[in-house]
Design a protein around this motif. Structure first.
Motif, PDB file in Angstrom:
ATOM      1  N   ALA A 186     102.269 -54.913  45.544  1.00  0.00           N
ATOM      2  CA  ALA A 186     103.110 -56.103  45.557  1.00  0.00           C
ATOM      3  C   ALA A 186     102.836 -56.977  44.338  1.00  0.00           C
ATOM      4  O   ALA A 186     103.766 -57.516  43.715  1.00  0.00           O
ATOM      5  CB  ALA A 186     102.870 -56.899  46.843  1.00  0.00           C
ATOM      6  N   GLY A 187     101.567 -57.115  43.975  1.00  0.00           N
ATOM      7  CA  GLY A 187     101.216 -57.926  42.815  1.00  0.00           C
ATOM      8  C   GLY A 187     101.771 -57.365  41.522  1.00  0.00           C
ATOM      9  O   GLY A 187     102.297 -58.099  40.682  1.00  0.00           O
ATOM     10  N   VAL A 188     101.671 -56.041  41.351  1.00  0.00           N
ATOM     11  CA  VAL A 188     102.199 -55.394  40.144  1.00  0.00           C
ATOM     12  C   VAL A 188     103.719 -55.505  40.096  1.00  0.00           C
ATOM     13  O   VAL A 188     104.316 -55.712  39.041  1.00  0.00           O
ATOM     14  CB  VAL A 188     101.758 -53.918  40.094  1.00  0.00           C
TER      15      VAL A 188
ATOM     16  N   PHE B 206     105.539 -59.810  43.332  1.00  0.00           N
ATOM     17  CA  PHE B 206     105.653 -60.739  44.460  1.00  0.00           C
ATOM     18  C   PHE B 206     104.379 -60.768  45.299  1.00  0.00           C
ATOM     19  O   PHE B 206     104.394 -61.061  46.470  1.00  0.00           O
ATOM     20  CB  PHE B 206     106.860 -60.392  45.347  1.00  0.00           C
ATOM     21  N   GLY B 207     103.265 -60.470  44.681  1.00  0.00           N
ATOM     22  CA  GLY B 207     102.005 -60.416  45.419  1.00  0.00           C
ATOM     23  C   GLY B 207     101.146 -61.635  45.191  1.00  0.00           C
ATOM     24  O   GLY B 207     101.631 -62.713  44.869  1.00  0.00           O
ATOM     25  N   PHE B 208      99.835 -61.468  45.313  1.00  0.00           N
ATOM     26  CA  PHE B 208      98.894 -62.565  45.166  1.00  0.00           C
ATOM     27  C   PHE B 208      99.057 -63.229  43.799  1.00  0.00           C
ATOM     28  O   PHE B 208      99.205 -62.563  42.787  1.00  0.00           O
ATOM     29  CB  PHE B 208      97.460 -62.042  45.312  1.00  0.00           C
ATOM     30  N   GLY B 209      99.034 -64.540  43.784  1.00  0.00           N
ATOM     31  CA  GLY B 209      99.155 -65.274  42.544  1.00  0.00           C
ATOM     32  C   GLY B 209     100.580 -65.402  42.052  1.00  0.00           C
ATOM     33  O   GLY B 209     100.818 -65.889  40.957  1.00  0.00           O
ATOM     34  N   SER B 210     101.551 -64.970  42.845  1.00  0.00           N
ATOM     35  CA  SER B 210     102.953 -65.000  42.433  1.00  0.00           C
ATOM     36  C   SER B 210     103.701 -66.080  43.207  1.00  0.00           C
ATOM     37  O   SER B 210     103.448 -66.317  44.379  1.00  0.00           O
ATOM     38  CB  SER B 210     103.608 -63.643  42.702  1.00  0.00           C
ATOM     39  N   ASN B 211     104.660 -66.708  42.529  1.00  0.00           N
ATOM     40  CA  ASN B 211     105.510 -67.697  43.183  1.00  0.00           C
ATOM     41  C   ASN B 211     106.877 -67.124  43.540  1.00  0.00           C
ATOM     42  O   ASN B 211     107.830 -67.858  43.777  1.00  0.00           O
ATOM     43  CB  ASN B 211     105.689 -68.914  42.263  1.00  0.00           C
ATOM     44  N   SER B 212     106.973 -65.814  43.546  1.00  0.00           N
ATOM     45  CA  SER B 212     108.244 -65.156  43.829  1.00  0.00           C
ATOM     46  C   SER B 212     108.766 -65.521  45.218  1.00  0.00           C
ATOM     47  O   SER B 212     108.002 -65.684  46.169  1.00  0.00           O
ATOM     48  CB  SER B 212     108.064 -63.628  43.741  1.00  0.00           C
TER      49      SER B 212
ATOM     50  N   PHE C 245     107.727 -63.218  48.032  1.00  0.00           N
ATOM     51  CA  PHE C 245     106.306 -63.136  48.388  1.00  0.00           C
ATOM     52  C   PHE C 245     106.076 -62.816  49.873  1.00  0.00           C
ATOM     53  O   PHE C 245     105.146 -62.083  50.201  1.00  0.00           O
ATOM     54  CB  PHE C 245     105.608 -64.443  48.011  1.00  0.00           C
ATOM     55  N   PRO C 246     106.906 -63.320  50.823  1.00  0.00           N
ATOM     56  CA  PRO C 246     106.690 -62.977  52.235  1.00  0.00           C
ATOM     57  C   PRO C 246     106.751 -61.477  52.524  1.00  0.00           C
ATOM     58  O   PRO C 246     106.233 -61.035  53.554  1.00  0.00           O
ATOM     59  CB  PRO C 246     107.827 -63.722  52.963  1.00  0.00           C
ATOM     60  N   GLU C 247     107.359 -60.707  51.626  1.00  0.00           N
ATOM     61  CA  GLU C 247     107.404 -59.255  51.851  1.00  0.00           C
ATOM     62  C   GLU C 247     105.997 -58.658  51.852  1.00  0.00           C
ATOM     63  O   GLU C 247     105.760 -57.603  52.460  1.00  0.00           O
ATOM     64  CB  GLU C 247     108.264 -58.570  50.781  1.00  0.00           C
TER      65      GLU C 247
ATOM     66  N   GLY D 173     109.886 -56.013  41.143  1.00  0.00           N
ATOM     67  CA  GLY D 173     110.051 -56.789  42.363  1.00  0.00           C
ATOM     68  C   GLY D 173     110.334 -55.898  43.557  1.00  0.00           C
ATOM     69  O   GLY D 173     109.998 -54.701  43.570  1.00  0.00           O
ATOM     70  N   VAL D 174     110.992 -56.444  44.556  1.00  0.00           N
ATOM     71  CA  VAL D 174     111.304 -55.692  45.771  1.00  0.00           C
ATOM     72  C   VAL D 174     112.249 -54.530  45.468  1.00  0.00           C
ATOM     73  O   VAL D 174     112.255 -53.514  46.175  1.00  0.00           O
ATOM     74  CB  VAL D 174     111.917 -56.634  46.844  1.00  0.00           C
ATOM     75  N   ASP D 175     113.037 -54.637  44.397  1.00  0.00           N
ATOM     76  CA  ASP D 175     113.983 -53.574  44.056  1.00  0.00           C
ATOM     77  C   ASP D 175     113.284 -52.242  43.766  1.00  0.00           C
ATOM     78  O   ASP D 175     113.901 -51.181  43.879  1.00  0.00           O
ATOM     79  CB  ASP D 175     114.813 -53.979  42.832  1.00  0.00           C
ATOM     80  N   GLY D 176     112.020 -52.290  43.378  1.00  0.00           N
ATOM     81  CA  GLY D 176     111.300 -51.053  43.072  1.00  0.00           C
ATOM     82  C   GLY D 176     110.762 -50.335  44.292  1.00  0.00           C
ATOM     83  O   GLY D 176     110.258 -49.214  44.184  1.00  0.00           O
TER      84      GLY D 176
END
Length: 464
Positions: A46-48, A51-57, A60-62, A114-117
């Motif tokens: 998720a971070g890579v 939308f993971g840790f340290g991200s303001n995406s 992020f709830p995903e 992002g989530v699209d991947g």
């Protein structure tokens, strides 16, 4: 302790059930030994992706959902191994969980997308899992192509591919680095990460029993408390995350869609070979350490079937690839309890955690620096495990040449391509997308070179 659980004969019997008041804590102990390792790959992916840790995406709830699936399907796959369904499962105390081995394949697939991947990623997990299950029919026949020289090299490469991620997390997180955040690499980040490492080492080497086995978990817990004391984490952030998470939620099939990616399919299928051989080693180690005997062909085949089917089902619902956890082997050897029913209780505990999103909500509040300290230890241990496997290799000139060439090309590609800025030229820029993604991992080229050279080079070669 073991005398109060059962007789020596009972303790070596996988079908023996100790008294519940002892079986349940023993089962949870197995889960604690792998808990952090199990959820970490989802956090890293998720971070890579962004939308993971340290991200303001906004996505992020995903991450919470992916953590939830990591726990749920690790528990279900564990039950496949302990309870079994027909030929699926080894009927042994095998704990399943998300494998680090697949991370170097997953990272290039989702980087910055992002989530699209995730659609292509989880479709690859599904198809790779089905292929993995099919290996159960031939696992005994392909082991000759994967001696310690090959498997040790691959495990070492996996560890070397991941240590960079651990350092980036300890310094403040991959998104913070990419965004040029001033706090990235700051003193407080490193202080917390090093504190986690120190506590982990102290607990690991100066305590015994369940506490020692759960050293990484204890270290992260201590770092979590330090983060509260230093203001890196606020109580408000914890309560807010807890309140927003549901008390119960079921998994959703194909939540991220279905997308066929040749690179993902090939990558997961090739890594299935490595995972299958790792499972063979784990099953053998459990039988040797817990029952004092060799594993049977039926047990090895059943474990491989469960690996693959557990992975395939996880892929449908957004879970990561599952494999047997090697930490479990040492724990069984230490406790001397071979009961598969003990591990069944651990699997049930994981399933309950996976159905309660509030558990994931708490996990996702762990500061990235704290997680960084924990994964630095874990990823280093992956590399060390590879070195340990290579210790069984006869280091003649033939094997040294194979190892040198595979390591040089694999590690070189990994460092050059993955460290190149997005959009910039790199060593694989003229290859098709599929080959570029597979080559960027470094692991698959290294494994392919080692396997082919090991099969075709004569046992005796001249002096260099």
């Amino acid at each position: 302790m073991t005398a109060s659980i059962g007789t020596p004969e009972q303790l070596r019997d996988p079908d023996y059930t100790p008294p519940l008041y002892k079986a349940i804590p023993l089962g949870i102990q197995h889960v604690l030994a792998m808990f952090v390792s199990n959820v970490t790959p989802a956090i890293i992916v998720a971070g890579v992706a962004g939308f993971g840790f340290g991200s303001n995406s906004a996505d992020f709830p995903e991450l919470l959902y992916m953590i939830q699936m990591a726990m749920l399907f690790a528990g279900l796959a564990t039950l496949l191994q302990t309870i079994t369904i027909g030929p699926v499962g080894a009927a042994l105390p095998i704990v399943q969980g998300t494998s680090f081995a697949f991370l170097p394949i997953m990272i290039p697939l989702v980087a910055g997308k992002g989530v699209d991947g995730l659609a292509a990623l989880f479709t690859g997990v599904l198809i790779g899992g089905l292929f993995h299950a099919c290996l159960g029919f031939v696992i005994g026949k392909i082991r000759f192509a994967l001696p310690p020289l090959v498997t040790g090299l691959v495990v070492l490469m996996i560890g070397l591919a991941l240590v960079k991620v651990g350092i980036e997390y300890a310094a403040g997180g991959v998104p913070a680095k990419a965004g040029g955040a001033d706090e990235y690499g700051g003193f407080l980040n490193w202080f917390i990460a090093v504190f986690v490492i120190v506590v982990t080492l102290l607990v690991k080497f100066f305590t015994r029993g369940m506490l020692s086995v759960s050293a990484v978990l204890v270290g992260i817990g201590a770092g979590y408390i330090l983060s509260l004391l230093t203001g890196v984490l606020s109580v408000e952030a914890i309560t807010s995350s807890w309140d927003r998470a549901a008390s119960f939620a079921l998994p959703q099939p194909f939540r991220y869609g279905f997308e066929l990616s040749f690179a993902a399919i090939v990558g997961f299928c090739l890594m299935a070979f490595v995972s299958a051989v790792e499972t063979v080693g784990d099953v053998s180690g459990i039988c040797k350490g817990g029952a004092g005997r060799e594993a049977t062909d039926k047990e090895i085949e059943g474990a491989t079937f469960a690996d693959g089917i557990g992975t395939a089902v996880a892929g449908i619902f957004g879970g990561m690839p599952n494999t047997s956890f090697s930490q479990n082997v040492g724990l069984i050897a230490m406790t001397g309890v071979m009961s598969r029913h003990v591990v069944t209780f651990g699997g049930i505990f994981l399933i309950i955690c996976g159905l309660v999103p509030k558990v994931g909500a708490v996990i996702r509040t762990v500061p990235i620096e704290v997680l960084g300290g924990g994964v630095v230890v874990m990823f280093g241990m992956v590399a060390a495990a590879g070195v340990s496997m290579l210790a069984d290799v006869v280091w003649n000139r033939r094997n040294m040449v194979i190892f040198a060439l595979a390591l040089s090309i694999g590690l070189g590609l990994q460092l050059e391509v993955l460290n190149t800025a997005p959009g910039a030229t790199n060593a694989l820029q003229y290859l098709p997308d599929t080959l570029r993604i597979l080559g960027a991992s470094g692991i698959l080229p290294a494994a392919l070179i080692a396997i082919v050279l090991n099969l075709i080079l004569p046992e005796e070669i001249g002096e260099l």
